[in-house]
Design a protein around this motif. Structure first.
Motif, PDB file in Angstrom:
ATOM      1  N   GLN A  67       0.855  -1.190   0.000  1.00 56.98           N
ATOM      2  CA  GLN A  67       0.000   0.000   0.000  1.00 56.98           C
ATOM      3  C   GLN A  67       0.892   1.242   0.000  1.00 56.98           C
ATOM      4  N   VAL A  68       0.699   2.110  -0.982  1.00 60.21           N
ATOM      5  CA  VAL A  68       1.486   3.341  -1.093  1.00 60.21           C
ATOM      6  C   VAL A  68       0.623   4.522  -0.685  1.00 60.21           C
ATOM      7  N   GLN A  69       1.214   5.412   0.059  1.00 61.16           N
ATOM      8  CA  GLN A  69       0.525   6.639   0.447  1.00 61.16           C
ATOM      9  C   GLN A  69       1.379   7.845   0.127  1.00 61.16           C
ATOM     10  N   LEU A  70       0.726   8.909  -0.343  1.00 58.29           N
ATOM     11  CA  LEU A  70       1.364  10.213  -0.489  1.00 58.29           C
ATOM     12  C   LEU A  70       0.675  11.125   0.518  1.00 58.29           C
ATOM     13  N   VAL A  71       1.462  11.684   1.417  1.00 61.76           N
ATOM     14  CA  VAL A  71       0.896  12.518   2.467  1.00 61.76           C
ATOM     15  C   VAL A  71       1.472  13.914   2.344  1.00 61.76           C
ATOM     16  N   GLU A  72       0.582  14.883   2.104  1.00 59.38           N
ATOM     17  CA  GLU A  72       1.003  16.283   2.011  1.00 59.38           C
ATOM     18  C   GLU A  72       0.897  16.944   3.377  1.00 59.38           C
ATOM     19  N   SER A  73       1.720  17.946   3.578  1.00 55.37           N
ATOM     20  CA  SER A  73       1.651  18.756   4.789  1.00 55.37           C
ATOM     21  C   SER A  73       2.202  20.132   4.471  1.00 55.37           C
ATOM     22  N   GLY A  74       1.925  21.077   5.382  1.00 56.03           N
ATOM     23  CA  GLY A  74       2.507  22.404   5.245  1.00 56.03           C
ATOM     24  C   GLY A  74       1.556  23.477   4.766  1.00 56.03           C
ATOM     25  N   GLY A  75       0.330  23.102   4.426  1.00 54.33           N
ATOM     26  CA  GLY A  75      -0.613  24.122   4.005  1.00 54.33           C
ATOM     27  C   GLY A  75      -1.065  24.976   5.171  1.00 54.33           C
ATOM     28  N   GLY A  76      -1.813  26.029   4.845  1.00 54.70           N
ATOM     29  CA  GLY A  76      -2.305  26.894   5.901  1.00 54.70           C
ATOM     30  C   GLY A  76      -2.759  28.217   5.359  1.00 54.70           C
ATOM     31  N   LEU A  77      -2.939  29.159   6.283  1.00 50.01           N
ATOM     32  CA  LEU A  77      -3.379  30.511   5.968  1.00 50.01           C
ATOM     33  C   LEU A  77      -2.186  31.451   6.080  1.00 50.01           C
TER      34      LEU A  77
END
Length: 120
Positions: free
Chosen positions: A1-11
């Motif tokens: 199972q492969v996952q791509l996890v994004e982070s770092g977004g915001g206002l």
């Protein structure tokens, strides 16, 4: 199972900066092209930037000179440094990866998206 996890977004306020990350996990043989795409409300998903396994980059005209795409092969992670942000950069940002499982062809994976909101 492969996952791509994004982070770092915001206002962030106009003129500010954000850095997005996209980490791939799972039984991956290798990752070829990777890219960032975005989708604003009521609009189609559009390419922001891509980076090949060799480090060649490509940018949408709207972000050239403001955004920088990079990747860390050892960590299977891609980054998007976004500077001089504008309200029109507001969108959900998605990462994409062309993943080789040693089958002789790549499979296309997408992350879940991370919201970037730029206030004026």
């Amino acid at each position: 199972q492969v996952q791509l996890v994004e982070s770092g977004g915001g206002l962030v306020q106009a003129g500010g900066s954000l850095t997005l990350s996209c980490a791939a996990s799972g039984s991956i043989f290798s990752i070829n092209d990777m890219g960032w795409y975005r989708q604003a409300p009521g609009k189609q998903r559009e390419l922001v930037a891509t980076i090949s396994s060799g480090g060649s980059t490509n940018y949408a005209d709207s972000v050239k000179g403001r955004f920088t795409i990079s990747r860390d092969h050892a960590k299977n992670t891609m980054y998007l440094q976004m500077n001089s942000l504008k309200p029109e950069d507001t969108a959900v940002y998605y990462c994409n990866a062309q993943i080789d499982f040693g089958l002789g062809y790549d499979l296309d994976y997408w992350g879940q998206g991370t919201q970037v909101t730029v206030s004026s």
